[in-house]
Each structure stands twice: as C-alpha cells, then as structure tokens.
Design a protein around this motif. Structure first.
Motif, PDB file in Angstrom:
ATOM      1  N   UNK A  63       0.872  -1.259   0.131  1.00 33.18           N
ATOM      2  CA  UNK A  63      -0.212   0.166   0.132  1.00 33.18           C
ATOM      3  C   UNK A  63       0.895   1.441  -0.012  1.00 33.18           C
ATOM      4  N   UNK A  64       1.965   1.146   0.866  1.00 35.49           N
ATOM      5  CA  UNK A  64       2.783   2.443   0.780  1.00 35.49           C
ATOM      6  C   UNK A  64       3.494   2.596  -0.376  1.00 35.49           C
ATOM      7  N   UNK A  65       4.131   1.538  -1.035  1.00 38.37           N
ATOM      8  CA  UNK A  65       4.831   1.560  -2.235  1.00 38.37           C
ATOM      9  C   UNK A  65       4.006   2.196  -3.507  1.00 38.37           C
ATOM     10  N   UNK A  66       2.552   1.789  -3.348  1.00 30.98           N
ATOM     11  CA  UNK A  66       1.606   2.224  -4.385  1.00 30.98           C
ATOM     12  C   UNK A  66       1.259   3.710  -4.323  1.00 30.98           C
ATOM     13  N   UNK A  67       1.199   4.122  -3.118  1.00 30.45           N
ATOM     14  CA  UNK A  67       0.964   5.627  -2.767  1.00 30.45           C
ATOM     15  C   UNK A  67       2.386   6.464  -3.156  1.00 30.45           C
ATOM     16  N   UNK A  68       3.350   5.916  -2.958  1.00 28.34           N
ATOM     17  CA  UNK A  68       4.613   6.529  -3.122  1.00 28.34           C
ATOM     18  C   UNK A  68       4.942   6.924  -4.479  1.00 28.34           C
ATOM     19  N   UNK A  69       4.807   5.714  -5.062  1.00 30.12           N
ATOM     20  CA  UNK A  69       5.114   5.761  -6.560  1.00 30.12           C
ATOM     21  C   UNK A  69       3.968   5.874  -7.631  1.00 30.12           C
ATOM     22  N   UNK A  70       2.885   5.878  -7.185  1.00 36.07           N
ATOM     23  CA  UNK A  70       1.716   5.823  -8.024  1.00 36.07           C
ATOM     24  C   UNK A  70       1.434   4.680  -8.856  1.00 36.07           C
ATOM     25  N   UNK A  71       1.946   3.529  -8.455  1.00 38.35           N
ATOM     26  CA  UNK A  71       1.710   2.317  -9.178  1.00 38.35           C
ATOM     27  C   UNK A  71       0.410   1.546  -9.040  1.00 38.35           C
ATOM     28  N   UNK A  72      -0.312   1.300  -9.708  1.00 38.24           N
ATOM     29  CA  UNK A  72      -1.556   0.590  -9.630  1.00 38.24           C
ATOM     30  C   UNK A  72      -1.362  -0.748  -8.758  1.00 38.24           C
ATOM     31  N   UNK A  73      -2.094  -1.060  -7.587  1.00 36.08           N
ATOM     32  CA  UNK A  73      -1.744  -2.240  -6.805  1.00 36.08           C
ATOM     33  C   UNK A  73      -3.204  -3.134  -6.915  1.00 36.08           C
ATOM     34  N   UNK A  74      -2.961  -4.459  -7.167  1.00 34.26           N
ATOM     35  CA  UNK A  74      -3.815  -5.584  -7.105  1.00 34.26           C
ATOM     36  C   UNK A  74      -3.636  -6.643  -6.349  1.00 34.26           C
ATOM     37  N   UNK A  75      -4.653  -7.473  -6.241  1.00 32.45           N
ATOM     38  CA  UNK A  75      -4.337  -8.537  -5.327  1.00 32.45           C
ATOM     39  C   UNK A  75      -4.245  -9.708  -6.114  1.00 32.45           C
ATOM     40  N   UNK A 134       4.534  -2.848 -18.761  1.00 35.58           N
ATOM     41  CA  UNK A 134       3.926  -1.880 -17.638  1.00 35.58           C
ATOM     42  C   UNK A 134       4.082  -2.730 -16.436  1.00 35.58           C
ATOM     43  N   UNK A 135       4.403  -2.028 -15.173  1.00 33.79           N
ATOM     44  CA  UNK A 135       4.439  -2.756 -13.912  1.00 33.79           C
ATOM     45  C   UNK A 135       3.249  -2.593 -13.093  1.00 33.79           C
ATOM     46  N   UNK A 136       2.892  -3.668 -12.544  1.00 32.05           N
ATOM     47  CA  UNK A 136       1.780  -3.660 -11.525  1.00 32.05           C
ATOM     48  C   UNK A 136       2.109  -3.963 -10.212  1.00 32.05           C
ATOM     49  N   UNK A 137       2.022  -3.325  -9.198  1.00 32.82           N
ATOM     50  CA  UNK A 137       2.303  -3.526  -7.849  1.00 32.82           C
ATOM     51  C   UNK A 137       1.525  -4.748  -7.275  1.00 32.82           C
ATOM     52  N   UNK A 138       1.945  -5.607  -6.461  1.00 26.90           N
ATOM     53  CA  UNK A 138       1.514  -6.808  -5.857  1.00 26.90           C
ATOM     54  C   UNK A 138       2.178  -7.219  -4.679  1.00 26.90           C
TER      55      UNK A 138
END
Length: 579
Positions: A63-75, A134-138
C-alpha cells in the motif's frame, strides 16, 4: 587543518521506498541499512529482505509503495496465471528479477512486481519479450507464491498438454555411439503409443513432485511404481502385471540398453527434454528378479549444483571451513556418508565455486551424475580398463588444477589421489564411512601410510539428509525435560527463554508434514593436533575426542541444532543420526 564536518543522517543517502518507510516510522535507519546491505550481498532486493525478515506486513508495504510511486496495486491471489501466459517470460528472468506476467493485450505485457523502483527489471523484460511492459504492484509474499505456481504450470504442460504431447516428448539416450540413429529413443510401433505416453507421464509427474528416484517393481501378482520423495518411498501407481515387461522394455529403449539381455543387470542414461531450456537426466539401472526386470531411475537435475552453498544447510562456521579448504591450492577434501546422503551435490557445489576460466578441473565418476560446462568429466569403464586409478593417472598428465574422484575404493586409487594432493593439486573425493574420524582410519586400514594421511587430507565432511518441517503446518511439540536430556540437549538450552521444538502435522502443501530436505554436517579440518593423533597411531575414537576438544560438532550435535531452530523435528534427527 581540521574543519568541522557536519554528520549527514543515513536517511539522506537513500531515497525512494526505504526513505518513505523511515519517514513513516515503519523502519529504523539501522533496519533499512541492514536490509539494503543484505539485499546487495545476496543478490535479492530490498522488499524481499524486509518481508522475509518480518519487519513490515507485506500488505501494508505494498500500500505504501503504491501511494509513494503511483503504481496500481492489485490482489494477485484473485488471478490465475495460465501456462501460455507464464511462458512469456522465461523462468530464469522471473526468478532473477522477481516478476510475473499477469496479463497481455496486443503488444503490451502487464508484469507483477513488489518493488516499483526496479526499473531495470522492466527494461530487461521488455528487451527479452519485445513487448511494451507496464508494472503492476502486488504483495511480496503473494508474488513469491505466484512465481512458483507459474513455473510449476509451465513444467506441467508437458504432462497436461494431452496424449500427443506425452507421446512426442524428446528423449535422448546416454552413452550414445555418434554414428547411431539419434531418433532411436523415440521409436515404437503404434501399439506402443499407450506405453510411451504412460512412461512419459510417470517421469514428468516424478519431476513435478520433486522425487529423487523412481522404482518400477514386478512381483508375482502385482506391479507397482514408487517415488522416493524427501527420502521416503511412496507407492504412486499399480499398473496391471501384464504391463511389466513392456514398461521395462520401453525404459530400456529410452536408455539404449540391450533389449534381448534380461539375465544380467544393465546401466544406462536418459535425457528428457521438457523445453528448449529445460532438460532432466535419469540414471537407469535394471536388475533381473524372480518376476521380471526391476528398473530404478535416479533423477539427476544439474540445477541442484547451482543452488549455491547457502542452500545446502551448512552452519556459518561449517561453510567457512569448506570455503577455506576450497581456496587452498592443494590438499584433499573428502565427503563421506551413505548412499543418497547428498555427497555428490556437496562436491559439485564446491566444483561450481572453483569452475572459472583459469582453473582446469577434471572428474572421474561411475557414472557422471551432474553435467557441468567447463569441467572435464570422465565415466569410469572397468570393462575397458578405465578405472578410477587409470583416469587419475591420465589426469596428472593433463595439467590439472582440481581433480574430483567419484569414490576412493581401493589402495591404488587412494595412493594416486594422495600423490596428486602432494604435488600441488586440489583433490576432492568421497568415502563410505559413518562420520569424519572414521574416514581417516578407513584410509589407514586401506594401507595408506599415516604420514601421507596426516599431511595431505585437509578437510572431511560427513553428512546426512534430513526432511525439513513444512513451515505452513508445523506445530510446537511438548517433550518432557528428562527425555530432552536423554536426547542430548543441555540443561541450559532447555531452560533458555523461547526454547521450542516443533513437530510434523501435514497439510496440502507438504508430504506428511515435511517438505524438502536439508543437510546435517560434521565438518572436520585435519589440524596439527589431529595429525599428531594420526601419526601416534590413534584410532577413530581418539580422533573424535580430539575433534570434540577443538569444538567440532558431531552429526548428532548438528542435527539437534536444526531441531532447535525449527528446521527439522526430533523424530527426523533420531532417524538420520545416533547419540
């Protein structure tokens, strides 16, 4: 002239995610520094180290990494990665950069990763695949599981891809005459197609389930197939008795053995190509029994030698002793233990460390189990006069730096190996003894002079393989104090805070509470004091007593250490070691 230098806080030297975690109070500067240092040392990355060290919850970190870098986060757990998609990135690249393909649209590939700062990973994936990436955060823990599942899915496609795939797997027999028909291993009439598919299915299934051996066993009223998994045999199939002869014949065709000869044992080799980059070797042995030929296959995976010394289970001090012995220009390193105790993997891990462009390495084995590029490997052939001793004599005329002998079986081989160690070569070999001190007396009993043993042998490693507890289902075990004392634990260990033993339970992630194996080691350098005991005619007990005085742990003591850290349980320690 001394000027005042203002100390700059550590956090100013780092940016991105580590700084954000420090600023949010989720990591201290020391923890961040240690995590970055460990990541650099192990070739891992910051997020993996933080999660493995349990410093931050993986979900919170994502969650923190997604906010910090604006990368979408999925489960990631909501997605199913099919084999065709997983194949878009090869296994080596997935593991190296800790990435996973999760979706493809036209020429764009969406890739899951747990650290959005790893731009080099995305660049390499783009270069390797030719797609826009394109990178997606998990979450880190889910990504690790996802990569393992994707790799397993790719490997399983050879099994699950239908009967046609099973029938057309590429098979190559070992020890092939260059003039022989390269396709002979795949031949067969139409009537043999079901047998071909069945055998290939058994082999692929054994690989996917992590088996080390496959047993095809004929009896009067039953035929069974067993896998050895984590050191234990398990029955996995009982085909009709009438199939026994055809199964043995198919395996002999694959290994290029003599089909007409059923009265004497035969040995051969099979290479099964699963994909362009993945091939597994099998060592095949046939033996005539009352009710037909029994066939046993040892699965030889060269990647086991590439795991690195850290994956074998050595304690830090034992690892240091092994690496120190490998760094010496001459001497002899002996690895001892029963069949199936992992001696070959230990030796080849050492050879892999030494395998550089400026080092000439030659090995003589019966037979060669692991193929390593850059190493000159010779198969011993006693019938043709190529014995261990003959191979060693040839090696000494080939300007060697390192020599590996599969096993010291007789005085002639021992004497030549000793001579090689005395003349500026590093020699590695194995013996079949119960522990390290007995190895020295075994050489003496062979007839090797005591002064040669004392001056040439530099290190002895005795080892066993023990089943590791499944980390998903292991549970604390309550054992009476009196029993613990009898097992070998010290009273102060039992009284220490946090003293906990674990036991096997069993779940869908493991085999009866166990998953994988680890090494139990006794690593004994031959010091001046031990050399003195040898020269004075001391026996194995005298050598063992001196080793204890020097702080060398026995196999039993090493096993109890792994019980204490929760790697194995007391039952397994008792199975592989004695007091």
């Amino acid at each position: 002239m001394v000027t005042n230098v203002q100390t700059v806080p550590f956090s100013t030297f780092i940016g991105g995610l580590p700084r954000r975690l420090i600023n949010d109070g989720l990591l201290t500067e020391e923890q961040a520094r240690d995590a970055q240092a460990k990541a650099a040392k192990t070739g891992s990355h910051f997020v993996s180290v933080v999660v493995e060290s349990k410093l931050i919850n993986p979900g919170r970190l994502a969650e923190i990494a997604s906010i910090e870098f604006g990368t979408p986060l999925i489960d990631l757990s909501t997605l199913t990665i099919e084999a065709p998609l997983a194949r878009e990135i090869n296994e080596k690249l997935m593991r190296k950069h800790h990435v996973l393909p999760i979706y493809k649209r036209d020429r764009k590939l969406f890739v899951a990763l747990s650290d959005p700062t790893r731009l080099q990973a995305l660049d390499e994936v783009k270069f390797a695949t030719g797609y826009l990436v394109e990178g997606i955060l998990v979450e880190e823990d889910k990504l690790t599981k996802g990569i393992e599942a994707a790799v397993a899915a790719v490997q399983a496609t050879a099994l699950q891809g239908g009967d046609e795939d099973l029938e057309n797997l590429e098979v190559e027999g070992g020890d092939v005459d260059p003039g022989a028909d390269a396709g002979a291993g795949n031949g067969g009439d139409a009537d043999d197609a079901p047998i071909i598919r069945y055998v290939n299915k058994v082999l692929i299934d054994a690989i996917n389930r992590g088996a080390s051996d496959i047993h095809f066993e004929p009896y009067e009223k039953k035929y069974r197939i067993r896998y050895r998994m984590d050191g234990e045999l398990r029955e996995i199939a009982t085909p009709p008795v009438q199939m026994g002869g055809r199964l043995a014949a198919r395996l002999k065709v694959m290994a290029r053995l003599d089909l007409a000869e059923r009265r004497v044992p035969q040995d051969g080799r099979i290479k099964l190509k699963l994909s362009v980059n993945k091939a597994i070797d099998f060592r095949v042995s046939t033996c005539p029994t009352l009710w037909g030929e029994k066939v046993v296959m040892r699965i030889l995976d060269a990647s086991s030698a590439m795991l690195g010394i850290d994956a074998l289970g050595y304690e830090p001090d034992q690892k240091e002793l092994y690496l120190k012995a490998l760094s010496k220009p001459q001497g002899m390193i002996l690895v001892t233990g029963p069949t199936g105790s992992g001696k070959t993997v230990s030796l080849y891990t050492g050879l892999n460390i030494l395998n550089t462009d400026d080092c000439n390495i030659s090995t003589a084995e019966d037979p060669c189990e692991i193929n390593l590029p850059g190493i000159n490997q010779v198969n011993v052939n006693v019938k043709q006069g190529l014995t261990f001793a003959a191979a060693l004599k040839a090696f000494l005329r080939q300007d060697p730096d390192v020599i590996m002998v599969g096993e010291v079986r007789d005085l002639e081989t021992a004497e030549i190996a000793i001579k090689a160690a005395q003349t500026g070569h590093l020699v590695l070999s194995t013996l079949h003894t119960n522990d390290a001190p007995q190895t020295l007396t075994r050489l003496l009993n062979m007839g090797v002079p005591a002064y040669n043993v004392a001056s040439c042998v530099t290190l002895i490693i005795a080892q066993r393989l023990a089943r590791k507890l499944c980390k998903f289902c292991r549970r604390p075990d309550r054992v009476p104090k009196e029993e613990l004392l009898r097992e070998g634990f010290a009273a102060e260990q039992i009284a220490a805070p946090g003293f906990t033993l674990f036991k096997a339970v069993g779940c869908d992630q493991c085999n009866g509470g166990y998953k994988g194996r680890t090494g139990i080691y006794q690593v004994m350098p031959v010091t001046e004091a031990i050399s003195r005991v040898i020269m004075e005619g001391g026996n194995a007990i005298d050598i063992a007593d001196q080793a204890q005085r020097e702080g060398i742990r026995t196999l039993r003591q090493s096993a109890l250490r792994k019980v204490l850290d929760g790697t194995i349980d007391l039952t397994e320690a008792n199975r592989v070691t004695t007091d």
